[in-house]
Design an enzyme around this catalytic site. Structure first.
Site, short mmCIF file in Angstrom:
data_model
loop_
_atom_site.label_atom_id
_atom_site.label_comp_id
_atom_site.label_asym_id
_atom_site.label_seq_id
_atom_site.Cartn_x
_atom_site.Cartn_y
_atom_site.Cartn_z
N ASN A 154 -5.77 -5.05 -6.05
CA ASN A 154 -6.95 -4.41 -5.48
C ASN A 154 -6.84 -2.89 -5.41
OD1 ASN A 154 -9.40 -4.19 -3.54
ND2 ASN A 154 -7.70 -3.33 -2.36
N LYS B 206 -11.46 1.01 -15.30
CA LYS B 206 -12.00 -0.28 -14.87
C LYS B 206 -12.42 -1.15 -16.06
CE LYS B 206 -11.32 0.14 -10.47
NZ LYS B 206 -10.39 -0.76 -9.75
N ASP C 109 0.85 -1.19 0.00
CA ASP C 109 0.00 0.00 0.00
C ASP C 109 0.88 1.24 0.00
OD1 ASP C 109 -3.25 0.27 0.92
OD2 ASP C 109 -2.05 2.10 0.97
N ASP D 119 4.39 3.56 -4.16
CA ASP D 119 3.51 3.79 -5.30
C ASP D 119 3.64 2.61 -6.27
OD1 ASP D 119 2.25 4.60 -7.64
OD2 ASP D 119 3.10 6.62 -7.62
N TYR E 77 -12.44 6.96 -14.38
CA TYR E 77 -12.58 5.73 -13.59
C TYR E 77 -13.23 4.63 -14.43
CZ TYR E 77 -13.71 2.75 -9.57
OH TYR E 77 -13.80 1.70 -8.69
#
Length: 277
Positions: free
Chosen positions: A92, A162, A39, A65, A158
């Protein structure tokens, strides 16, 4: 540890400092996996590791990152050095956009959303694949989105990112199924996470303006941003009950398990039936 479904297996989970990623990391560990928590948020990643270890599990963290190739290499190298293998990769980590319509998306927002939501999982998957191929097996699970299935769940950046994730899943499944690699994704609907807080550089004024636009009354104020104005009523009508991170994690971990061994190239909506509307 009560379950051994992932005993002796190593798992990388990105975005595991909070939300769906943290819930998935905890569940993998509960079921016997050795977990690398990745993360940008170092404190959050270390807290997830601490929680896993307190329950008797095995975990390490890497902060950075994930669109940086050096960080990607560190993640894979650390997993291999710490656990001796790489069996499952969970891509994720992601951020939301400002719900902007295409004409209103500036270069900085487009590049940031694409870099984190699409380029980062591409880089990490590319780095992990040689080790999985050498072992003759591997499972890769992505967090896509309802926005990867339709055009009415988020802004242009976005949504495009996706849809790109969905394309990666399908390409991986076709190209590598004969080499023992499976690729799948969950497509969450509304979920109780802090993804908005990490979006747009976490600028409070932009976040506040976005949320106000999404919940304002039917008669929109003149000059209201087109994206949120168009999407507000669609989301309110169709999106269903918000899920918890744990509910999303349960589906994700299932897809990574041997119970889903014949499931490949699938994007599984976890959305209270939103995708059926």
């Amino acid at each position: 540890m009560n379950s051994t479904r992932f005993e002796a297996r190593s798992v990388i989970v990105t975005g595991a400092a909070s939300g769906i990623g943290r819930a998935a990391a905890l569940l993998f560990a509960e079921e016997g996996a050795k977990v690398l928590v990745a993360d940008l948020n170092q404190d959050g990643a270390e807290e997830t590791v601490k929680t896993i270890k307190a329950a008797g599990g095995n975990a390490v963290s890497v902060a950075g990152d994930l669109s940086d190739p050096q960080v990607v290499n560190e993640v894979v190298t650390t997993a291999l050095q710490s656990f001796g293998s790489l069996d499952v990769l969970v891509n994720n980590a992601g951020i939301m956009d400002s719900m902007a319509a295409l004409a209103d998306v500036d270069d900085a927002e487009w590049e940031r959303v694409m870099r984190i939501n699409l380029t980062a999982p591409f880089l990490l998957t590319r780095a992990a694949l040689p080790h999985m191929l050498s072992a003759g097996h591997g499972t890769i699970v992505f967090t896509a989105s309802e926005a990867g299935l339709r055009g009415s769940a988020a802004g242009a950046a976005y949504t495009a990112s996706k849809h790109g994730v969905v394309g990666l899943v399908k390409s991986l499944a076709v190209m590598y199924r004969k080499q023992g690699i499976r690729a799948t994704a969950i497509a969450p609907g509304g979920t109780q996470t802090n993804i908005l807080a990490h979006s747009l550089g976490a600028e409070p004024d932009k976040m506040s303006a976005l949320m106000n636009t999404l919940v304002q009354p039917q008669d929109d104020a003149e000059g209201a941003p087109l994206g949120p104005t168009v999407l507000r009523d669609i989301l309110a009508t169709n999106s269903g009950r918000q899920s918890t991170p744990e509910e999303q994690a349960a589906a994700l971990v299932f897809l990574a398990s041997d119970a889903a061994v014949q499931i490949n190239g699938v994007v599984l909506p976890v959305d209270d039936g939103w995708s059926a509307v």
